[in-house]
Write a protein that holds these residues in place. Structure first.
Motif, PDB file in Angstrom:
ATOM      1  N   UNK A 112     -14.560   0.729   3.359  1.00 43.16           N
ATOM      2  CA  UNK A 112     -15.762  -0.111   3.405  1.00 43.16           C
ATOM      3  C   UNK A 112     -15.328  -1.567   3.279  1.00 43.16           C
ATOM      4  N   UNK A 113     -15.947  -2.422   4.070  1.00 43.65           N
ATOM      5  CA  UNK A 113     -15.603  -3.841   3.998  1.00 43.65           C
ATOM      6  C   UNK A 113     -15.990  -4.429   2.640  1.00 43.65           C
ATOM      7  N   UNK A 114     -15.089  -5.205   2.054  1.00 44.11           N
ATOM      8  CA  UNK A 114     -15.401  -5.917   0.812  1.00 44.11           C
ATOM      9  C   UNK A 114     -16.604  -6.839   1.051  1.00 44.11           C
ATOM     10  N   UNK A 172      -0.881   0.537  10.839  1.00 44.55           N
ATOM     11  CA  UNK A 172      -1.280   1.466   9.769  1.00 44.55           C
ATOM     12  C   UNK A 172      -2.792   1.646   9.900  1.00 44.55           C
ATOM     13  N   UNK A 173      -3.232   2.899   9.856  1.00 41.61           N
ATOM     14  CA  UNK A 173      -4.667   3.155  10.016  1.00 41.61           C
ATOM     15  C   UNK A 173      -5.306   3.406   8.646  1.00 41.61           C
ATOM     16  N   UNK A 231      -8.735   6.207   2.904  1.00 42.37           N
ATOM     17  CA  UNK A 231      -7.891   7.044   3.764  1.00 42.37           C
ATOM     18  C   UNK A 231      -6.785   6.202   4.370  1.00 42.37           C
ATOM     19  N   UNK A 232      -5.622   6.815   4.517  1.00 44.29           N
ATOM     20  CA  UNK A 232      -4.491   6.197   5.216  1.00 44.29           C
ATOM     21  C   UNK A 232      -4.042   7.172   6.292  1.00 44.29           C
ATOM     22  N   UNK A 267     -15.485   1.859   8.056  1.00 44.64           N
ATOM     23  CA  UNK A 267     -14.685   1.161   9.054  1.00 44.64           C
ATOM     24  C   UNK A 267     -13.372   1.910   9.203  1.00 44.64           C
ATOM     25  N   UNK A 268     -12.975   2.168  10.463  1.00 41.24           N
ATOM     26  CA  UNK A 268     -11.634   2.714  10.684  1.00 41.24           C
ATOM     27  C   UNK A 268     -10.839   1.596  11.338  1.00 41.24           C
TER      28      UNK A 268
END
Ligand SMILES: Nc1nc2c(c(=O)[nH]1)N[C@H]1C(S)=C(S)[C@@H](COP(=O)(O)O)O[C@H]1N2
Ligand SMILES: [Mo]
Length: 247
Positions: free
Chosen positions: A140-142, A135-136, A185-186, A118-119
């Motif tokens: 992965x979704x919990x 903030x990007x 990633x940030x 997911x981005x």
């Protein structure tokens, strides 16, 4: 934030900035933009103008809440807030998904990358009163990890487990919200070591201390287990819009 309350992270931001005893400080104000850049002991804060704060406070999210929660001020990039760093190498990474689940599992960094990515662009709010908009993060979704582990009906809370025993607790329903991630990633780059490399939790709609860096586990539990800051004076829930700062 009242001065009589415990503040384990130190003085609130505005007070830190205005304390003349801070070493190595530069203060630059752009006359045209009203942007304030402050460097304190190597960390740089870029503050938006009062007008930008005001605008963000007047803007509504899709859920109707203001973009900027009460008492918060905008900065432009995440500020490293410290903590005991874990091993940043992806090769050493293992995430344990366990507790009240039918199929506990452990995944490597490569296996995490093989799951649906997911981005996401979201806002984050630190209890020390800074907020970063847009903030990007990538991860992965919990919720997807929970589905894979088959969470039992007895589970009511999630405990994010991190290096050196750091933990944070989040009610199950909130941890399963679609914007809660295990992020690597940030702003398009692998997480910096200071921000939790290789993997951190991201719970954007609660104060940022819930977003455990250097993540090692996700434990599903029946009875709530207050975490590191929650047992040191911070609020158990941490909703920025109702200023759940202290317990
Ligand atoms: N493992 C771990 N995670 C942690 C912390 C910590 O000390 N250890 N600090 C928390 C706090 S108090 C905040 S405000 C955010 C800060 O994240 P950042 O340094 O990326 O801004 O991380 C949270 N996650
Ligand atoms: Mo924090």
């Amino acid at each position: 934030m009242s001065r009589s309350r415990p503040d384990p992270e130190g003085d609130e931001l505005a007070e830190r900035i205005l304390t003349p005893s801070m070493g190595r400080r530069t203060f630059l104000r752009s006359a045209t933009l009203g942007t304030v850049v402050i460097a304190l002991g190597g960390a740089t804060y870029v503050f938006a103008s009062d007008e930008e704060d005001k605008k963000a406070r007047a803007t509504k999210r899709s859920d109707g809440r203001p973009r900027l929660p009460p008492g918060q001020h905008l900065i432009t990039r995440l500020k490293p807030m410290g903590g005991t760093e874990g091993d940043p190498s992806p090769g050493a990474f293992k995430l344990h998904v366990h507790g009240e689940v039918e199929q506990p599992f452990t995944i490597t960094f490569a296996e995490l990358l093989a799951m649906t990515q997911v981005e996401q662009v979201c806002d984050v709010h630190c209890v020390t009163k800074w907020t970063v908009l847009d903030a990007k993060f990538t991860g992965v979704k919990v919720r997807d990890l929970a589905a894979r582990a088959k969470v039992k009906p007895s589970a009511r809370h999630v405990v994010f487990e991190a290096n050196a025993g750091y933990t944070s607790n989040v009610p199950l329903a909130e941890a399963l919200a679609p914007n809660v991630l295990v992020a690597h990633k940030y702003d398009g780059s692998p997480l910096a070591r200071t921000h939790g490399a290789p993997v951190r939790a991201l719970v954007p709609d609660l104060y940022f201390w819930k977003s455990a860096k250097w993540l090692t586990g996700i434990r599903f539990v029946g009875a709530d287990r207050p975490g590191y800051w929650e047992t040191r004076g911070y609020h158990n829930h941490a909703d920025p819009w109702t200023e759940e700062r202290y317990g």
